[in-house]
Design a protein around this motif. Sequence first.
Motif, PDB file in Angstrom:
ATOM      1  N   TYR A   1       3.508  54.889-102.807  1.00 24.89           N
ATOM      2  CA  TYR A   1       4.001  53.990-101.767  1.00 24.89           C
ATOM      3  C   TYR A   1       4.254  54.744-100.465  1.00 24.89           C
ATOM      4  O   TYR A   1       4.485  55.953-100.458  1.00 24.89           O
ATOM      5  CB  TYR A   1       5.317  53.337-102.201  1.00 24.89           C
ATOM      6  N   ARG A   2       4.217  53.985 -99.383  1.00 21.61           N
ATOM      7  CA  ARG A   2       4.689  54.461 -98.084  1.00 21.61           C
ATOM      8  C   ARG A   2       5.632  53.411 -97.493  1.00 21.61           C
ATOM      9  O   ARG A   2       5.488  52.221 -97.752  1.00 21.61           O
ATOM     10  CB  ARG A   2       3.526  54.680 -97.111  1.00 21.61           C
TER      11      ARG A   2
ATOM     12  N   GLY B   1       5.137  54.760 -91.896  1.00 21.33           N
ATOM     13  CA  GLY B   1       3.688  54.775 -92.003  1.00 21.33           C
ATOM     14  C   GLY B   1       2.969  54.498 -90.707  1.00 21.33           C
ATOM     15  O   GLY B   1       1.750  54.714 -90.599  1.00 21.33           O
TER      16      GLY B   1
ATOM     17  N   GLU C   1       2.875  62.626 -92.524  1.00 19.58           N
ATOM     18  CA  GLU C   1       2.424  62.078 -93.798  1.00 19.58           C
ATOM     19  C   GLU C   1       3.655  61.942 -94.674  1.00 19.58           C
ATOM     20  O   GLU C   1       4.562  62.777 -94.608  1.00 19.58           O
ATOM     21  CB  GLU C   1       1.415  63.014 -94.457  1.00 19.58           C
ATOM     22  N   HIS C   2       3.711  60.888 -95.458  1.00 20.93           N
ATOM     23  CA  HIS C   2       4.842  60.743 -96.373  1.00 20.93           C
ATOM     24  C   HIS C   2       4.400  59.906 -97.571  1.00 20.93           C
ATOM     25  O   HIS C   2       3.365  59.218 -97.531  1.00 20.93           O
ATOM     26  CB  HIS C   2       6.051  60.125 -95.677  1.00 20.93           C
ATOM     27  N   PHE C   3       5.180  59.960 -98.629  1.00 24.21           N
ATOM     28  CA  PHE C   3       4.826  59.249 -99.849  1.00 24.21           C
ATOM     29  C   PHE C   3       6.035  59.100-100.759  1.00 24.21           C
ATOM     30  O   PHE C   3       6.994  59.866-100.682  1.00 24.21           O
ATOM     31  CB  PHE C   3       3.717  59.987-100.618  1.00 24.21           C
TER      32      PHE C   3
ATOM     33  N   MET D   1      -3.614  62.929-100.655  1.00 22.31           N
ATOM     34  CA  MET D   1      -3.277  63.072 -99.231  1.00 22.31           C
ATOM     35  C   MET D   1      -3.755  64.390 -98.649  1.00 22.31           C
ATOM     36  O   MET D   1      -3.385  64.747 -97.527  1.00 22.31           O
ATOM     37  CB  MET D   1      -1.758  62.934 -99.064  1.00 22.31           C
TER      38      MET D   1
ATOM     39  N   ILE E   1       7.665  64.285 -97.355  1.00 20.13           N
ATOM     40  CA  ILE E   1       7.330  64.048 -95.954  1.00 20.13           C
ATOM     41  C   ILE E   1       6.915  65.361 -95.313  1.00 20.13           C
ATOM     42  O   ILE E   1       7.446  66.435 -95.649  1.00 20.13           O
ATOM     43  CB  ILE E   1       8.526  63.413 -95.210  1.00 20.13           C
TER      44      ILE E   1
END
Length: 274
Positions: free
Chosen positions: A12-13, A18, A24-26, A66, A267
């Motif tokens: 998910y973001r 986003g 970048e993050h998750f 990613m 992140i």
Amino acid sequence: MLKTVIHNVPFYRFSGLGSYYRIEHFISTRKGGVSGGGQASLNMGFMEADAPGNVLANRRLLLSEMDIPLESVVFGEQRHTTNVAVVGKGEAGRGAKEKSSRLPETDALITAVPGICLVVLAADCVPILLYDTECHVVAAVHAGWRGTVGQIVRKVVERMVGEFGCRPRDFRAGIGPAIGPCCYEVGEEVWEKVRTVSEDLAGVVTPGRGKGKYFLDLWEANRRQLLDVGLYSGQIEVAGVCTACHHDEFYSYRASGGDTGRFAAGIMLRTEQR
């Protein structure tokens, strides 16, 4: 609040975070990995019940989605402290391939260095991701009830302001999946500690199912700390996903009776701008 990203490994973001191309993050789920038992299947945490090789494989599976090298990731030794570490290039890879190299007794990580991915692990505790959109500083926070009572997320924001000149009005925050106020029942000892840091407990603590029992809203408690240090409500995104209710998708210590894995929230600042 969360957007599903489905590749080989789903994650998910946050919708808000986003939208910023410089980061970048998750947030991982428990799906798409190689672990078994209570840790099935994408367990991201080293623990006795799971083989280290499984955890490394899971981490590589997630990060490959990613294009994040495992050697760029940093983990703290999460001990429910309020200790915050500012991370530089020298810390890249700490805790990525083994437990022993984690930053000791650290529950929050900050960096202004592109290419370093900050990761916290959770299985009911609150993962919080922060980004200063002007100074380009990021943070990852692990906040259980002890960290929440110790106001760890407030301390992270204050550290970012003090060391990097960040301004709360430029922050964006995401409060990730965690055990919700529907399921997180605590006793008198926790309630008493929560009372020491907040006079206004309306909406944070509600009566539980029996005498001396209370439901605690960790999402709201951490959201209020962010408001108290200068963020506006529109800058804070709350996933609103209870890990206990949704333990088919996220690991939950309470829902599983302790036999469980860990999901990850990470992140980083991108090294190349789009």
